[in-house]
Design an enzyme around this catalytic site. Structure first.
Site, short mmCIF file in Angstrom:
data_model
loop_
_atom_site.label_atom_id
_atom_site.label_comp_id
_atom_site.label_asym_id
_atom_site.label_seq_id
_atom_site.Cartn_x
_atom_site.Cartn_y
_atom_site.Cartn_z
CG ASP A 14 14.55 -1.94 -25.08
OD1 ASP A 14 15.19 -2.58 -25.92
OD2 ASP A 14 13.45 -2.30 -24.61
CE LYS A 17 21.52 -3.41 -24.45
NZ LYS A 17 20.21 -2.86 -24.02
N GLY A 41 16.91 -6.10 -29.32
CA GLY A 41 16.64 -5.26 -30.48
C GLY A 41 17.47 -4.00 -30.32
CG HIS A 42 21.09 -4.00 -29.58
ND1 HIS A 42 22.30 -4.51 -29.21
CD2 HIS A 42 20.24 -4.34 -28.59
CE1 HIS A 42 22.18 -5.14 -28.05
NE2 HIS A 42 20.94 -5.06 -27.66
CD GLN A 239 18.74 -9.62 -23.51
OE1 GLN A 239 19.72 -10.31 -23.28
NE2 GLN A 239 18.24 -9.51 -24.71
P1 GDP Z 1 19.21 -1.00 -27.11
O1 GDP Z 1 18.40 -2.25 -27.07
O2 GDP Z 1 19.86 -0.71 -25.80
O3 GDP Z 1 20.19 -0.95 -28.24
O4 GDP Z 1 18.17 0.18 -27.35
P2 GDP Z 1 16.95 0.19 -28.43
O5 GDP Z 1 17.54 0.39 -29.77
O6 GDP Z 1 16.06 -0.96 -28.22
O7 GDP Z 1 16.14 1.45 -27.92
C1 GDP Z 1 16.69 2.71 -27.90
C2 GDP Z 1 15.83 3.62 -28.80
O8 GDP Z 1 16.16 4.97 -28.55
C3 GDP Z 1 16.10 3.41 -30.28
O9 GDP Z 1 14.92 3.66 -30.98
C4 GDP Z 1 17.14 4.48 -30.59
O10 GDP Z 1 17.13 4.88 -31.97
C5 GDP Z 1 16.69 5.59 -29.70
N1 GDP Z 1 17.76 6.49 -29.22
C6 GDP Z 1 19.02 6.18 -28.85
N2 GDP Z 1 19.65 7.27 -28.36
C7 GDP Z 1 18.76 8.28 -28.41
C8 GDP Z 1 18.80 9.65 -28.00
O11 GDP Z 1 19.77 10.14 -27.46
N3 GDP Z 1 17.66 10.37 -28.19
C9 GDP Z 1 16.54 9.85 -28.74
N4 GDP Z 1 15.48 10.64 -28.89
N5 GDP Z 1 16.46 8.55 -29.13
C10 GDP Z 1 17.55 7.78 -28.95
P1 IMO Z 2 17.76 -5.22 -25.57
O1 IMO Z 2 19.07 -5.92 -25.88
C1 IMO Z 2 14.22 -4.95 -23.06
C2 IMO Z 2 12.70 -8.69 -21.38
C3 IMO Z 2 11.37 -9.23 -21.85
C4 IMO Z 2 10.90 -9.90 -20.58
C5 IMO Z 2 12.17 -10.50 -20.02
C6 IMO Z 2 12.38 -11.97 -20.35
O2 IMO Z 2 17.08 -4.71 -26.77
O3 IMO Z 2 17.95 -4.23 -24.49
P2 IMO Z 2 13.08 -13.21 -22.59
O4 IMO Z 2 12.42 -13.27 -23.93
O5 IMO Z 2 14.46 -12.67 -22.62
O6 IMO Z 2 13.01 -14.50 -21.84
O7 IMO Z 2 12.17 -12.18 -21.73
O8 IMO Z 2 13.24 -9.73 -20.58
N1 IMO Z 2 13.70 -8.44 -22.46
C7 IMO Z 2 14.06 -7.22 -22.85
N2 IMO Z 2 13.62 -6.00 -22.47
N3 IMO Z 2 15.23 -5.06 -23.95
C8 IMO Z 2 15.71 -6.26 -24.32
O9 IMO Z 2 16.80 -6.41 -25.08
C9 IMO Z 2 15.08 -7.42 -23.80
N4 IMO Z 2 15.27 -8.75 -23.96
C10 IMO Z 2 14.42 -9.36 -23.13
O10 IMO Z 2 10.52 -8.17 -22.24
O11 IMO Z 2 10.44 -8.95 -19.67
MG MG Z 3 16.45 -2.92 -27.46
#
Ligand code: GDP
Ligand code: IMO
Ligand code: MG
Length: 435
Positions: A14, A17, A41-42, A239
């Site tokens: 999270d 990416k 979840g991206h 991840q």
């Molecule tokens: P990922 O799994 O690495 O793609 O990241 P996620 O999408 O799960 O989580 C990142 C969260 O931060 C999302 O809700 C994005 O919309 C938000 N986000 C990304 N870059 C920024 C930033 O520079 N500032 C803020 N406030 N939010 C951001």
């Molecule tokens: P993105 O791509 C954050 C965590 C789960 C748990 C561990 C194992 O959005 O960054 P799993 O279901 O993969 O066997 O769970 O990994 N986990 C993540 N945490 N971002 C993710 O993906 C994750 N995908 C799995 O919360 O701790």
């Molecule tokens: Mg994510």
């Protein structure tokens, strides 16, 4: 000439990416997911519209970009179908999207825009049930703790792959083979108090075979061909490095190689194909699920980060644990991935804090160390920085507050890795590029 760049997370996932991949995808011919499944979840935000991607690569919004779900990914067809439908609705001017229940998707507008590896493995209902079963069992066992998985069947599906009982995407087109493999796998599960219906699985797969046939391909050959034709490829990790099955905080990790090794094995590209490896990190740190998290905050500052950063899981909605930036962990990730550049996300979330801390070492067995030991039974050592304000939506480095600049420069100095991008809001265009 090296044709592929890699985006990967250097924390616990999270990191942002998705935003970085979406921001860069305009310069690429291909975006490829190489591991993980719909546990990812991206999030992309474009003009206030939010898109949450789980399996579909984050280049999908660009018409010139071909998106590949690589051989290293594990696929839940139901999840993929609903995700594809969202984009089929979005992209299609006519109502020509299709459900899994039968109709051919021969005129889906995602054809030639999305490719699914025939070597990727499938997540089946018994993987999901096993994921929950194993988690419950861990939780009930004295001395163990549940991993806190996403409950999506990721671990059991990868376990089947490694134990050579996995079912690959290519298998769904031969019902006899599929039947034989499913039957053998159900025999292996017969001693468990879980029940599965092979006929309903076969019937569901029949529908999926029709639905997905136009998308399934030998994606490794596509990528090799594209490198011969000088096409640009962006590999999208899911991840984060601390969740890597080998180099993360085992066993509180996911079941794939989230780092550079996964980028190669999950696509078929080799080390010579890779140019940049871009490590994505938040300006602070979060983690979902259980497991050690040295810089976790249980105080007001932690709650501030969670609320301001809107730190709730994109996939499960669970609140993310929050803490200060852990540079020891980041350095570990940079080393094993060979990151050539960093993207620092969410610097705006730290706006208004009076003090910002960074972990620069660990106290471990009476010593101060700067690496991640086997059991991570450590106490963080912090360096303190004066806070800043006004970084939200800034797009030029010169416009950042001096204290924010100092923070960024320290990260660069400590890690020895160049900070290339700084993100200042969820929006696609709110990025500072440092040439
Ligand atoms: P990922 O799994 O690495 O793609 O990241 P996620 O999408 O799960 O989580 C990142 C969260 O931060 C999302 O809700 C994005 O919309 C938000 N986000 C990304 N870059 C920024 C930033 O520079 N500032 C803020 N406030 N939010 C951001
Ligand atoms: P993105 O791509 C954050 C965590 C789960 C748990 C561990 C194992 O959005 O960054 P799993 O279901 O993969 O066997 O769970 O990994 N986990 C993540 N945490 N971002 C993710 O993906 C994750 N995908 C799995 O919360 O701790
Ligand atoms: Mg994510």
């Amino acid at each position: 000439m090296n044709m592929a760049d890699v985006i990967l997370g250097v924390q616990w996932g999270d990191e942002g990416k998705g935003k970085i991949v979406d921001s860069l995808a305009k310069n690429y011919d291909f975006v490829v997911r190489f591991q993980g499944g719909h546990n990812a979840g991206h999030t992309l935000v474009i003009d206030n519209v939010k898109y949450a991607l789980h399996l579909i690569p984050s280049g999908i919004l660009y018409p010139q970009c071909k998106n590949i779900i690589g051989n290293g990914v594990v696929i839940d067809f139901q999840a993929l179908d609903s995700e594809m439908q969202q984009f089929e609705r979005l992209f299609s001017t006519t109502q020509n999207f299709h459900s899994t229940t039968g109709t051919l998707s021969s005129n889906s507008c995602l054809i030639d825009r999305l490719f699914i590896s025939n070597r990727a493995h499938i997540i089946l209902p018994y993987h999901v049930a096993l994921d929950r079963f194993i988690e419950n069992n861990r939780a009930k066992t004295k001395g163990l703790e549940a991993i806190g998985t996403t409950g999506k069947g990721i671990g059991p599906s990868y376990s089947d792959k490694v134990s050579r009982n996995g079912i690959q995407v290519g298998d769904i087109f031969d019902e006899e083979i599929l039947h034989t493999k499913l039957q053998a796998n159900l025999v292996n599960l017969a001693h468990l108090p879980l029940a599965f219906d092979i006929d309903s699985m076969l019937s569901e797969m029949r529908g999926f075979a029709k639905r997905f046939a136009p998308f399934v391909a030998d994606t490794t050959q596509i990528l090799w061909e594209s490198t011969r034709n000088n096409k640009r490829i962006l590999l999208e990790g899911a991840q984060g490095s601390m969740l890597d099955i080998d180099h993360g905080t085992y066993p509180f990790v996911t079941s794939s190689h989230t780092g550079i090794a996964g980028a190669l094995s999950g696509t078929g590209l080799n080390a010579h194909d890779i140019d940049s490896v871009i490590g994505v990190m938040k300006a602070y740190c979060t983690r979902v699920g259980n497991g050690i998290f040295p810089t976790e905050l249980h105080d007001e500052a932690g709650r501030f980060l969670q609320q301001k950063g809107m730190e709730f899981g994109t996939t499960t909605g669970r609140p993310r644990r929050c803490g200060w930036l852990d540079l020891v962990a980041i350095k570990h990730a940079i080393r094993f991935n060979g990151c050539t550049k960093l993207a620092i996300m969410k610097i705006d979330v730290l706006d208004t804090l009076h003090e910002v801390k960074v972990c620069v070492g660990y106290e471990y067995e009476g010593e101060v160390i700067d690496y991640m030991p086997y059991n991570l039974n450590v106490k963080p050592i912090y360096k303190s920085f004066s806070g800043w304000n006004g970084s939200a939506r800034v797009r030029e480095f010169s416009k950042l507050h001096a204290n924010a600049k100092r923070y960024i420069e320290f990260i660069e100095e400590y890690t020895g890795s160049k900070v290339w991008l700084i993100s200042t809001s969820p929006e696609r265009e709110d990025i500072i590029e440092i040439p």
